[in-house]
Design an enzyme around this catalytic site. Sequence first.
Site: not given
Length: 697
Positions: A437, A474, A585
């Site tokens: 991430h 995000h 995503d």
Amino acid sequence: MVEPTANQLQKNIDDTNDYPRENFLEAYKNRNRILFEVASACSKLVGIEKFELLVPGRETEEQVSVIKEESGVIKLRKARKHRREPNLVIPLIDPTSKRLGELHFYGVVNDRDRVFLNFFERWATACVYFSQLYRRHENANGHTVAPPTTPSPSPEDSEFIARQRRLNAFLLEVVRSLFHDIEKTQLLITKVLSFAQKLVDADRASLFFLDMRTNELYSRIFDNQGDDDPKVAIVEDGIKEIRFPTSRGIAGYVARTGEGVNIANAYEDARFNPEVDSQTGYHTTSVLCMPIFIRKTVMGVMQMVNKRNGGRFTAVDEEAFETFAVYCGLALHHAKLYDKIRRSEIKHRIAMEVLSYHGVCNQDEVNKLKKAVPQTESLRLMENFDFNGHALDHVEKPLYAVYMFDTLFRDKFKYARDDLIRFVLTVRKNYRVVPYHNWTHGWTVAHAIFVVLRKTNIFTPLESLALYVSCICHDLDHRGKNNAYMKTMSTPLAMIYSTSVMEHHHFNQTVTILQQEGHNILQSLSKEEYQECLGLIKHCILATDLALFFQNKAQLGSILKEGHFDWNEEQHRSLSKAVLMTTCDLIATAKPWPVQIETVSVIFQEFYDQGDAERKNGRTPMAMMDRDKANELPDLQVGFIQGICLQCFELIAKIIPETQILVDRSYQNLNRWKEMSEENKRKKEQEAIADGTENGV
């Protein structure tokens, strides 16, 4: 969140103060009207036009909505179902723990607004509670105040009513003071003491707070001589603090027992502590002392000294003072609470100044990126979902992120290109160095939405802008741990957000970057467009919480199954944007196999790091986060692709056919994972046979 400016906040407060106090005074017989008038004041304060007051209905109705007609009449109607959930729900609970209803607010609510609205809730429920006590008193005496035809009340009743009117007027004034002087706790205390003196006609007033750590009472404002000007300034420097243990004095007795006392001659009472008189040079005779409670706990003691007519304090004084003490506790508690919040905000501001220095790109980085030139071949390949962002270097990723933004919005919005470059570079800097991430993942998700927006013409320019900003931001400041971990470990973020912990944090980080000087790429938008865009960004970032995907999938799937999907329906568009965010995503699942296998490797590296942290804290991690079960990775991927990715891609492909390639590519990768899973099973069987042979089986 976007905090209101000082001028905006002051205007809202002024508008609230202009709200006719007669609306409150005339409403004491109507609980629903009291609550509605307070709700209206709340909405004016925080600038939210849309609100709804829900109160308990009859047996067949759980809740009904309170409305006010143009004529001013308060009515009840059946509560309607809204398309979207309220941004803030405030339960209304009176001091006896009775639930009076709920306030629903529909609009952007920041943290400061939440504090203000919760203040109002306490005052609203307290007003209802004491108005009910007042009505009981009227009913018990067989008369009401207003009608001229009623019999004349007795002198005692007249005194009660007069005091109640004075008390009501003061409580309204305290509400006003709470917002005017909420940052000046000492000034608020002075006003409280001044009225308390006038209420019981005392010569002096004392207020002591209880220090729970040392079990002592203390005060920095001990001697209040009843100055008629409630705005008198209090200078803290040089004021001697009076402090003594709760084992001594009348105030100590009240703090220990929680019981009020009324003494005619202090020096004849063994509980009296004459040291205070000796320190102040004052002679105490009569004393009326009451505890101040917050949540059934004594937070302080208020003491009235020497009735001015030379007598003792009466039972009426006790009753009025006891009622006042409840409001006094609310005012002081909220003032102290706000003071803590204010100090925390100051510390936060200082921390943000330090972090912004280290967390914002520098001019050298901006200049370097401005000189970089994108490769023509890369620009051509970027138009497809298969593009591999992992192959881009440290400079190329932000360069192509700027290119994608320019390509999508150059002719649709005005923005300074240097601001765009700073924004992208600072976004890069605010992604942490974690295995998955990270900035590369953020860039890859932004590229996925770029391809969708280039291949379609479905979304408005403002929606497209919100989608792109949401995708690239995000996972800002992701710590490499999921929401379940945050909650299980009771991290500070989990204490702030009860749901979608990390996603709320990612959104707040996005707003923080946009508010940095020279970073606001939305500055050309009007106020209404800016608020709408922020609302869309929040909606889109929160949608990346996989826990919300299943709900969104069920709703959108049901609409499609019934054949009712319509791009002109706001709810359908909202659900589509949410599912599209999940699609972007999960884009790694639909990449070519070499990219897929590389991405899964770093995903599980991050999972295993979380599993190690859980095991270190005495918890057993689930299989996908247990590095001791790494051999199960193919099986886990098969389940993940079938249970989540394909369901998401197939759903979005029904409304955006241009994304069908994601479904096809995912099936190709799924078959590869199934092959690996079957190969693992064969190896296990062979190993089992070999073990059996060695053991003579």
